[in-house]
Write an enzyme that holds these catalytic residues in place. Structure first.
Site, PDB file in Angstrom:
ATOM      1  N   ASP A   6       0.560  -1.171  -0.112  1.00 38.51           N
ATOM      2  CA  ASP A   6       0.194   0.004   0.066  1.00 38.51           C
ATOM      3  C   ASP A   6       0.898   1.330  -0.071  1.00 38.51           C
ATOM      4  OD1 ASP A   6      -1.791   2.055   0.236  1.00 38.51           O
ATOM      5  OD2 ASP A   6      -2.073   1.804   2.520  1.00 38.51           O
ATOM      6  N   THR A  10       2.701   9.524   2.534  1.00 41.22           N
ATOM      7  CA  THR A  10       3.573   9.308   3.651  1.00 41.22           C
ATOM      8  C   THR A  10       4.513   8.107   3.737  1.00 41.22           C
ATOM      9  OG1 THR A  10       2.190  10.913   4.783  1.00 41.22           O
ATOM     10  CG2 THR A  10       4.001   9.934   5.768  1.00 41.22           C
ATOM     11  N   GLY A 108      -8.908   7.787  -5.105  1.00 41.70           N
ATOM     12  CA  GLY A 108      -7.647   7.160  -4.659  1.00 41.70           C
ATOM     13  C   GLY A 108      -7.797   5.570  -4.496  1.00 41.70           C
ATOM     14  N   ALA A 109      -6.768   4.763  -4.862  1.00 43.65           N
ATOM     15  CA  ALA A 109      -6.829   3.469  -5.077  1.00 43.65           C
ATOM     16  C   ALA A 109      -6.938   3.073  -3.415  1.00 43.65           C
ATOM     17  CB  ALA A 109      -5.338   2.703  -5.252  1.00 43.65           C
ATOM     18  N   ASP A 110      -6.391   3.699  -2.561  1.00 46.52           N
ATOM     19  CA  ASP A 110      -6.603   3.448  -1.185  1.00 46.52           C
ATOM     20  C   ASP A 110      -8.100   3.120  -0.601  1.00 46.52           C
ATOM     21  OD1 ASP A 110      -6.497   5.932  -1.410  1.00 46.52           O
ATOM     22  OD2 ASP A 110      -5.280   6.271   0.681  1.00 46.52           O
ATOM     23  N   ARG A 111      -8.813   4.611  -1.199  1.00 48.23           N
ATOM     24  CA  ARG A 111     -10.164   4.360  -0.734  1.00 48.23           C
ATOM     25  C   ARG A 111     -11.024   3.632  -1.418  1.00 48.23           C
ATOM     26  NH1 ARG A 111     -11.222  10.746  -1.539  1.00 48.23           N
ATOM     27  NH2 ARG A 111     -12.798  10.364  -0.195  1.00 48.23           N
ATOM     28  N   ASP A 130     -10.348   7.059   7.250  1.00 47.77           N
ATOM     29  CA  ASP A 130      -9.224   6.666   7.250  1.00 47.77           C
ATOM     30  C   ASP A 130      -8.329   7.796   7.596  1.00 47.77           C
ATOM     31  OD1 ASP A 130      -6.739   5.498   6.765  1.00 47.77           O
ATOM     32  OD2 ASP A 130      -6.913   4.698   4.472  1.00 47.77           O
ATOM     33  N   THR A 133      -2.222  10.503   5.779  1.00 47.92           N
ATOM     34  CA  THR A 133      -1.742  11.907   5.426  1.00 47.92           C
ATOM     35  C   THR A 133      -2.887  12.929   5.516  1.00 47.92           C
ATOM     36  OG1 THR A 133       0.016  11.041   4.138  1.00 47.92           O
ATOM     37  CG2 THR A 133      -0.441  13.256   3.655  1.00 47.92           C
ATOM     38  N   THR A 187       0.763  27.200  26.946  1.00 49.73           N
ATOM     39  CA  THR A 187       1.017  26.894  25.389  1.00 49.73           C
ATOM     40  C   THR A 187       0.871  25.423  24.935  1.00 49.73           C
ATOM     41  OG1 THR A 187       2.280  29.010  25.279  1.00 49.73           O
ATOM     42  CG2 THR A 187       2.185  27.532  23.364  1.00 49.73           C
TER      43      THR A 187
END
Length: 259
Positions: A6, A10, A108-111, A130, A133, A187
């Site tokens: 996959d 990233t 996208g292929a991953d989706r 998911d 990135t 902060t």
């Protein structure tokens, strides 16, 4: 065994899958310039550490959202594993589901792979979140058809943008705040609250809007490394599937070889 790859924006994840079970997984930073030889040296060492030899790999399947990385992954497969890699979305491993959006080729292929796997594992209308990135929200109906979704900046991307743009803000780890209070006293605490609770508010808000638009009962499936981190403080997820993309690739491979 099957080597499922996959390739994301990233990281590139490599996983050994046997009979639907992930036996080992490794990840390396995505770099389209990385050669097949470099992948092979790195992967051979990791296989050996797990007690495996390259010869156990009988097939390779790849899903990528980084077109420039594909060629070297194909060379890796043919040169070092003596097999031609199957590419998710191309014959003989086409999606096999309806892509009911304006520009199907842009998905996208991953989706697409996540949608296939989620539908195989869970019945009914689904929202797949998911955490990568980008954080993506993908909607599929009870028939398994992909209906569309949402793309939002990933939490690491949001934090990087904040730290880069504000000179005095330190880089912090992404983790749940130490207390439930949303009134930060310094902060770093204020940054943790803004990033963590802000992200949970986004997830819950977008899921609520998606459910209202679908108008039927919907299950929410989460995947990606940060899903467990958010599960601590939200009940929005019905299930977490950490290896959803890899499982989907294995399913597509199996289907192609059962024909």
């Amino acid at each position: 065994m099957l080597l499922a790859i996959d390739a994301g924006n990233t990281n590139v994840v490599f996983a050994l899958v046997e009979d639907g079970t992930v036996r080992a997984r490794w990840r390396i930073a995505t770099d389209p310039r990385r050669t097949a030889d470099e992948y092979a040296v790195w992967l051979s060492q990791l296989l050996a550490l797990e007690g495996y030899d390259r010869s156990i790999v009988e097939g390779v399947i790849v899903a990528t959202v980084v077109p420039r990385a594909l060629h070297n992954l194909q060379v890796l497969s043919s040169k070092y594993f003596r097999t031609e890699a199957l590419i998710a979305g191309r014959a003989p491993v086409e999606w096999g589901i309806a892509i009911d959006v304006d520009e199907p080729a842009s998905l996208g292929a991953d989706r697409a792979v996540n949608t296939i796997a989620a539908h195989a594992l869970h019945a009914g209308d689904l929202i797949v979140i998911d955490f990568g990135t980008a954080t993506t929200f993908d909607v599929s109906d009870y028939s398994g058809a992909y209906k569309g979704g949402i793309i939002a900046p990933g939490i690491n991307l949001s934090l990087d943008a904040l730290v880069t743009a504000a000179a005095k803000l330190p880089r912090i780890a992404i983790e749940a705040p130490a207390t439930a209070s949303v009134v930060g006293r310094n902060t770093v605490d204020q940054m943790h609250i803004g990033i963590y609770w802000g992200y949970i508010a986004m997830i819950e808000g977008l899921v609520a809007r998606l459910k209202a638009e679908v108008g039927r009962p919907v299950k929410v499936i989460a995947t990606g490394g940060l899903a467990d981190l958010f599960r601590q403080h939200t009940i929005v997820f019905d299930a977490i599937e950490p290896d959803l993309t890899i499982q989907g690739l294995a399913m597509m491979w199996d289907k192609a070889h059962i024909r």
